[in-house]
Write an enzyme that holds these catalytic residues in place. Structure first.
Site, PDB file in Angstrom:
ATOM      1  N   HIS A   1       0.832  -1.210   0.000  1.00 39.01           N
ATOM      2  CA  HIS A   1       0.000   0.000   0.000  1.00 39.01           C
ATOM      3  C   HIS A   1       0.867   1.262   0.000  1.00 39.01           C
ATOM      4  O   HIS A   1       2.050   1.201  -0.324  1.00 39.01           O
ATOM      5  CB  HIS A   1      -0.995  -0.042   1.160  1.00 39.01           C
TER       6      HIS A   1
ATOM      7  N   GLU B   1       1.643 -11.718   5.662  1.00 39.22           N
ATOM      8  CA  GLU B   1       0.677 -10.961   6.466  1.00 39.22           C
ATOM      9  C   GLU B   1       1.155 -11.108   7.906  1.00 39.22           C
ATOM     10  O   GLU B   1       0.945 -12.135   8.544  1.00 39.22           O
ATOM     11  CB  GLU B   1      -0.732 -11.516   6.286  1.00 39.22           C
TER      12      GLU B   1
END
Length: 331
Positions: A63, A234
């Site tokens: 991101h 993650e």
């Protein structure tokens, strides 16, 4: 006589299964999960200043800080390896508002320092936390253009609040088949990063997604388009209260960076000797021959099994032709 032979075969299969289980997880750990607060035992790791000399690593902090103000830009569709996906997304955040993009940039910046200290050439997909993107296809291209020996995209999940833990995502065969050559080394990279990350952070393997901290997916453009060994991690579930405390702590983020750097180092410094390959579904797994070779060299039974694929949506039936025992002992 036939019954006796059958009994011997079944007993032999069970013995091999127990042996593999013991080698893979060690005594007293039946699921492969290391209890929170304890460190897994792993091989010694060379982290000297020249241990990664001549190796290139792509680190991709997920991101970006400007994505939220550029919704039109990041929402446009791009090729993701036979499918179309959004250029990028905003990412997750903790309930207190700590954003994933800030977390990933901090962890990657720390990991880059460690890897450069070991002699690696480190390429980042972004060098600040205030821009937009880059798109997922551009992130993959950067790793390819850098001829990276390993690429890791760093993220933090936004899963159900009751779920905790981390998981590593490796590529499955993408819709266009372009990632076929990286499936086996990416699976080894995933295994190395998973083990090192857990040793360093004591974060449990996710209890709400993946299997033993590993998932294989064919819907992520960053993996489908990669032509170098690549995984996503993650690091935690930002929507879980306990995980949120950890990701918000700079000391824990340093341990996360250490785990990622150590996993990459372990992968890149593994002996280049032949590896025994274990295949399941669309992903190929390799393990050092010294660890598995004696078990897998004998003629293998052909096992037909059905599982739920990594999206949890549809069943997948696959033939495992090199596996003697249940895959839960291997992965």
């Amino acid at each position: 006589m036939a019954i006796a032979v059958a009994v011997v075969a079944v007993v032999g299969l069970a013995a091999v299964g127990l042996a593999v289980h013991a080698m893979r997880f060690g005594p007293g750990v039946s699921s492969g999960r290391v209890p929170a607060g304890s460190a897994a035992v792993g091989p010694s790791l060379s982290t000297g200043p020249n241990s990664l000399h001549g190796r290139a690593v792509l680190l991709d902090p997920g991101h970006n800080g400007g994505n939220e103000q550029a919704s039109t830009v990041i929402a446009r569709k791009v090729d993701a390896g036979g499918v179309e996906k959004e250029c990028d997304t905003v990412g997750a955040e903790t309930n207190a508002g700590y954003p994933e993009h800030a977390f990933t940039f901090d962890v990657v910046s720390r990991a880059a320092v460690l890897l450069r200290g070991r002699g690696a050439r480190v390429v980042l997909t972004r060098t600040d936390d205030s821009g937009v993107g880059p798109c997922i296809n551009e992130r993959a291209r950067m790793g390819n253009d850098a001829h990276a020996d390993a690429a890791v995209s760093v993220h933090a999940d936004g899963g159900p609040s009751e779920g905790t833990g981390f998981h590593v995502i490796a590529p499955s065969l993408g819709p266009d088949g372009g990632d076929a050559a990286i499936l086996a080394p990416s699976a080894r990279l995933a295994d190395a990063v998973r083990n090192a990350f857990q040793r360093s952070t004591a974060e449990p393997r996710a209890d709400y997604i993946a299997t033993d901290g590993l998932a294989f997916r064919a819907d992520l453009g960053g993996l489908n388009l990669s032509r170098v060994p690549k995984v996503f991690i993650e690091c935690a579930n930002m929507r879980n209260a306990q995980d949120a405390v950890r990701v918000s702590d700079a000391t824990w983020r340093q341990r996360a960076a250490q785990g990622i750097a150590d996993g990459i180092t372990s992968f890149l410094t593994a002996p280049p000797s032949a590896a025994a390959t274990v295949r399941g579904g669309n992903a190929a797994r390799e393990y050092p021959a010294g660890r598995w070779g004696r078990i897998w060299k004998r003629p293998a039974w052909h096992v037909r099994k059905t599982r739920v694929d990594d999206t949890g949506i549809e069943p997948v039936t696959s033939t495992v032709s090199t596996v003697r025992v249940s895959s839960r002992w291997l992965f």
